[in-house]
Write a protein that holds these residues in place. Structure first.
Motif, PDB file in Angstrom:
ATOM      1  N   SER A 158       0.817  -1.219   0.000  1.00  0.00           N
ATOM      2  CA  SER A 158       0.000   0.000   0.000  1.00  0.00           C
ATOM      3  C   SER A 158       0.845   1.262   0.000  1.00  0.00           C
ATOM      4  CB  SER A 158      -0.926   0.011   1.213  1.00  0.00           C
ATOM      5  OG  SER A 158      -0.164  -0.036   2.420  1.00  0.00           O
ATOM      6  N   LYS A 200       3.551   8.523  -4.968  1.00  0.00           N
ATOM      7  CA  LYS A 200       3.107   7.130  -4.885  1.00  0.00           C
ATOM      8  C   LYS A 200       4.320   6.226  -5.071  1.00  0.00           C
ATOM      9  CE  LYS A 200      -1.575   8.155  -6.451  1.00  0.00           C
ATOM     10  NZ  LYS A 200      -2.167   7.967  -5.128  1.00  0.00           N
ATOM     11  N   GLU A 246       4.669   3.328  -3.998  1.00  0.00           N
ATOM     12  CA  GLU A 246       4.291   1.929  -4.200  1.00  0.00           C
ATOM     13  C   GLU A 246       4.134   1.577  -5.677  1.00  0.00           C
ATOM     14  OE1 GLU A 246       0.530   4.334  -3.686  1.00  0.00           O
ATOM     15  OE2 GLU A 246       2.492   4.169  -2.708  1.00  0.00           O
ATOM     16  N   THR A 247       4.035   2.570  -6.550  1.00  0.00           N
ATOM     17  CA  THR A 247       3.882   2.294  -7.977  1.00  0.00           C
ATOM     18  C   THR A 247       5.196   1.857  -8.630  1.00  0.00           C
ATOM     19  OG1 THR A 247       4.246   4.637  -8.497  1.00  0.00           O
ATOM     20  CG2 THR A 247       1.972   3.917  -8.153  1.00  0.00           C
ATOM     21  N   PHE A 248       6.319   2.078  -7.975  1.00  0.00           N
ATOM     22  CA  PHE A 248       7.609   1.687  -8.540  1.00  0.00           C
ATOM     23  C   PHE A 248       7.958   0.265  -8.112  1.00  0.00           C
ATOM     24  CE2 PHE A 248       7.786   6.297  -8.255  1.00  0.00           C
ATOM     25  CZ  PHE A 248       8.263   6.646  -9.516  1.00  0.00           C
TER      26      PHE A 248
END
Length: 237
Positions: free
Chosen positions: A119, A143, A145-147
């Motif tokens: 998350s 964000k 967490e998108t990587f």
């Protein structure tokens, strides 16, 4: 490399564990620097090797992640290498002889010793320092967490006046796609108009700059000769 920064939210015990990790980093860095001062021909590899020796001799050093210990040795070598470079280039003045650090404020992890939740709201430090799980507070537009986790090359904890922060160093490549317009434009500078392009569009010359220059000259002419020539005015008694 992109750097995303979040503020860490934890309890007093976790903050105390962070302080212990920061002091350990300072200890390893200064010990590596002392090894270079006392020895002859000490290389970067020798400093990395000394990290394993320190981990065996001191229990508090073994609790820190191995890559974090190596990053601490790299800090000492950066100071040494900068000193060597200034000497070889004959830089005038002081060459920046490496000094012992007394105000370290950060600890740096590489690819291990931490775990980011899917998350992106919490991070857990898994080494023996006992920092544990901390909440990440930051801009909602960030964000992390998108990587992919493999693209996060560095995680650094920093102590500041208003708390503790966590920086993520993400290795990315910026790609900008240019869409060709398939058209060409020629520009000609003339006397009647400022410029004229190949499509017949003309640009007017700006006239307001001349007025500003005239106003500036008028204001300068009212000053005494000493002020216009840059000489200080005599002090009035």
């Amino acid at each position: 490399m992109l750097v995303y920064e979040y503020k860490l939210d934890g309890n007093a015990i976790q903050y105390q564990a962070i302080e212990e990790a920061i002091r350990t980093v300072q200890f390893i860095r200064n010990t590596c620097l002392r090894l270079w001062m006392d020895g002859t021909g000490v290389s970067k590899n020798d400093l990395q090797t000394s990290c394993a020796v320190l981990a065996k001799e001191y229990p508090f050093a073994s609790r820190l992640n191995s890559q974090a210990r190596q990053a601490s040795a790299d800090r000492a070598w950066f100071a040494i290498d900068r000193f060597y470079t200034n000497c070889l280039e004959h830089k005038p003045g002081k060459k920046g002889y490496p000094q012992f650090q007394h105000d370290n404020r950060s600890v740096e992890y590489k690819a291990t010793g931490w775990k980011l939740e899917p998350s992106g709201t919490h991070i857990t430090f898994t080494d023996g320092c006992g920092i544990g799980r901390l909440r990440l507070v930051g801009n909602k537009k960030q964000k992390i967490e998108t990587f992919p986790v493999k693209d996060i090359k560095r995680v650094r904890i920093i102590r500041r006046a208003d708390g503790y922060y966590c920086q993520f160093g993400v290795m990315t490549q910026r790609k900008i796609e240019h869409v060709p317009s398939d058209s060409q434009l020629g520009i000609d500078v003339g006397l009647k108009s400022f410029l004229t392009d190949s499509q017949g569009t003309t640009g007017k010359r700006r006239r307001d700059s001349r007025g500003l220059v005239a106003v500036s000259r008028a204001n300068t002419s009212n000053l005494p000769t000493e002020r216009r020539q840059g000489k200080p005015l005599p002090s009035s008694i």
